[in-house]
Design a protein around this motif. Structure first.
Motif, PDB file in Angstrom:
ATOM      1  N   ARG A   1       4.696   3.581  93.941  1.00  0.00           N
ATOM      2  CA  ARG A   1       6.008   4.248  93.895  1.00  0.00           C
ATOM      3  C   ARG A   1       6.259   4.999  95.202  1.00  0.00           C
ATOM      4  NH1 ARG A   1       9.906   6.698  90.488  1.00  0.00           N
ATOM      5  NH2 ARG A   1       9.010   5.818  88.615  1.00  0.00           N
TER       6      ARG A   1
ATOM      7  N   GLU B   1       9.411   4.513  97.729  1.00  0.00           N
ATOM      8  CA  GLU B   1      10.304   5.608  98.095  1.00  0.00           C
ATOM      9  C   GLU B   1      10.310   5.847  99.604  1.00  0.00           C
ATOM     10  OE1 GLU B   1       9.125   8.916  95.635  1.00  0.00           O
ATOM     11  OE2 GLU B   1      10.052   8.031  93.848  1.00  0.00           O
TER      12      GLU B   1
ATOM     13  N   GLU C   1      13.512   5.804 102.137  1.00  0.00           N
ATOM     14  CA  GLU C   1      13.869   7.004 102.899  1.00  0.00           C
ATOM     15  C   GLU C   1      13.785   6.788 104.407  1.00  0.00           C
ATOM     16  OE1 GLU C   1      14.907  10.127 101.846  1.00  0.00           O
ATOM     17  OE2 GLU C   1      15.081   9.167  99.892  1.00  0.00           O
TER      18      GLU C   1
ATOM     19  N   TYR D   1       9.813  14.466 102.693  1.00  0.00           N
ATOM     20  CA  TYR D   1       9.313  13.745 101.529  1.00  0.00           C
ATOM     21  C   TYR D   1       7.948  14.306 101.100  1.00  0.00           C
ATOM     22  CZ  TYR D   1       7.734  10.066  98.419  1.00  0.00           C
ATOM     23  OH  TYR D   1       7.268   9.388  97.315  1.00  0.00           O
TER      24      TYR D   1
ATOM     25  N   ARG E   1       8.940  15.646  96.746  1.00  0.00           N
ATOM     26  CA  ARG E   1       9.177  14.266  96.308  1.00  0.00           C
ATOM     27  C   ARG E   1       7.863  13.526  96.045  1.00  0.00           C
ATOM     28  NH1 ARG E   1      13.404  11.249  98.446  1.00  0.00           N
ATOM     29  NH2 ARG E   1      12.750   9.743  96.896  1.00  0.00           N
TER      30      ARG E   1
ATOM     31  N   SER F   1       6.686  11.973  92.465  1.00  0.00           N
ATOM     32  CA  SER F   1       6.314  10.563  92.315  1.00  0.00           C
ATOM     33  C   SER F   1       5.024  10.424  91.504  1.00  0.00           C
ATOM     34  CB  SER F   1       6.148   9.920  93.694  1.00  0.00           C
ATOM     35  OG  SER F   1       5.756   8.586  93.586  1.00  0.00           O
TER      36      SER F   1
END
Length: 195
Positions: A31, A35, A39, A174, A179, A183
């Motif tokens: 994941r 992501e 990004e 991130y 984030r 995740s």
């Protein structure tokens, strides 16, 4: 006889717990790569497709580094079930006291693309070659700065065609902005719901 069945059940629960722990960590790493691909900058797609995952026992899976839209990086699940998962968890935690999956980018431009290194930037093509890049393409109408600078600096003054396909400090935000933790939490919760 009941003692043996209880002992077998406890052993099986330990193995299932180990499998869930490893599988949720693998899913969290996958994941995270997905992501980060979304990004990060995407012009040709080579950077987006250069993410890799390194497992606790040296297992590795990596993107092909080729051009095009971001492609998923999938870690193999098969060796991490039942007894194998319990053995890997035991060996790893006995030596390091943690199970670590490392996500990194092996592109030669990784330092520049993650806004960690200054450089001089140019467009390899007139516009981004990926749909992802086109969807995030930001044109400033100015030139880039004349000296070494970060990838996101597109307002150097004067008339020009400076642009970017990812926000300023996207990688640091991130990792440190929650984030990454989210995740991991999502995938652990997904695995727990399967119980």
């Amino acid at each position: 006889m009941i003692f043996k069945k209880t002992k077998d059940l406890i052993q099986r629960l330990d193995q299932d717990t180990a499998s869930l722990a490893l599988l949720s960590t693998i899913k969290a790493a996958e994941r995270t790569v997905k992501e980060l691909q979304q990004e990060g900058p995407s012009w040709t797609g080579r950077f987006s497709n250069s993410w890799q995952i390194l497992g606790p026992q040296g297992q590795q899976v990596k993107g092909d580094g080729g051009p095009g839209e971001p492609r998923a990086v999938k870690f193999m699940n098969a060796p991490f079930t039942g007894p194998q998962a319990a053995r890997i968890l035991f060996r790893t935690t006995a030596t390091t006291n943690k199970v670590v999956f490392t996500v990194s980018n092996y592109s030669r431009w990784a330092g520049y693309a993650t806004d960690l290194v200054d450089g001089r930037f140019y467009r390899p093509t007139e516009q981004p070659q990926t749909q992802l890049g086109l969807s995030k393409w930001e044109l400033s109408g100015q030139r880039r700065p004349g000296s070494l600078h970060r990838r996101y600096e597109i307002n150097g003054g004067g008339s020009g065609d400076a642009s970017r396909t990812a926000q300023e400090d996207w990688f640091a935000k991130y990792v440190t902005g929650g984030r990454l933790d989210k995740s991991v939490s999502i995938e652990v919760n997904n695995m727990l719901r399967r119980l």
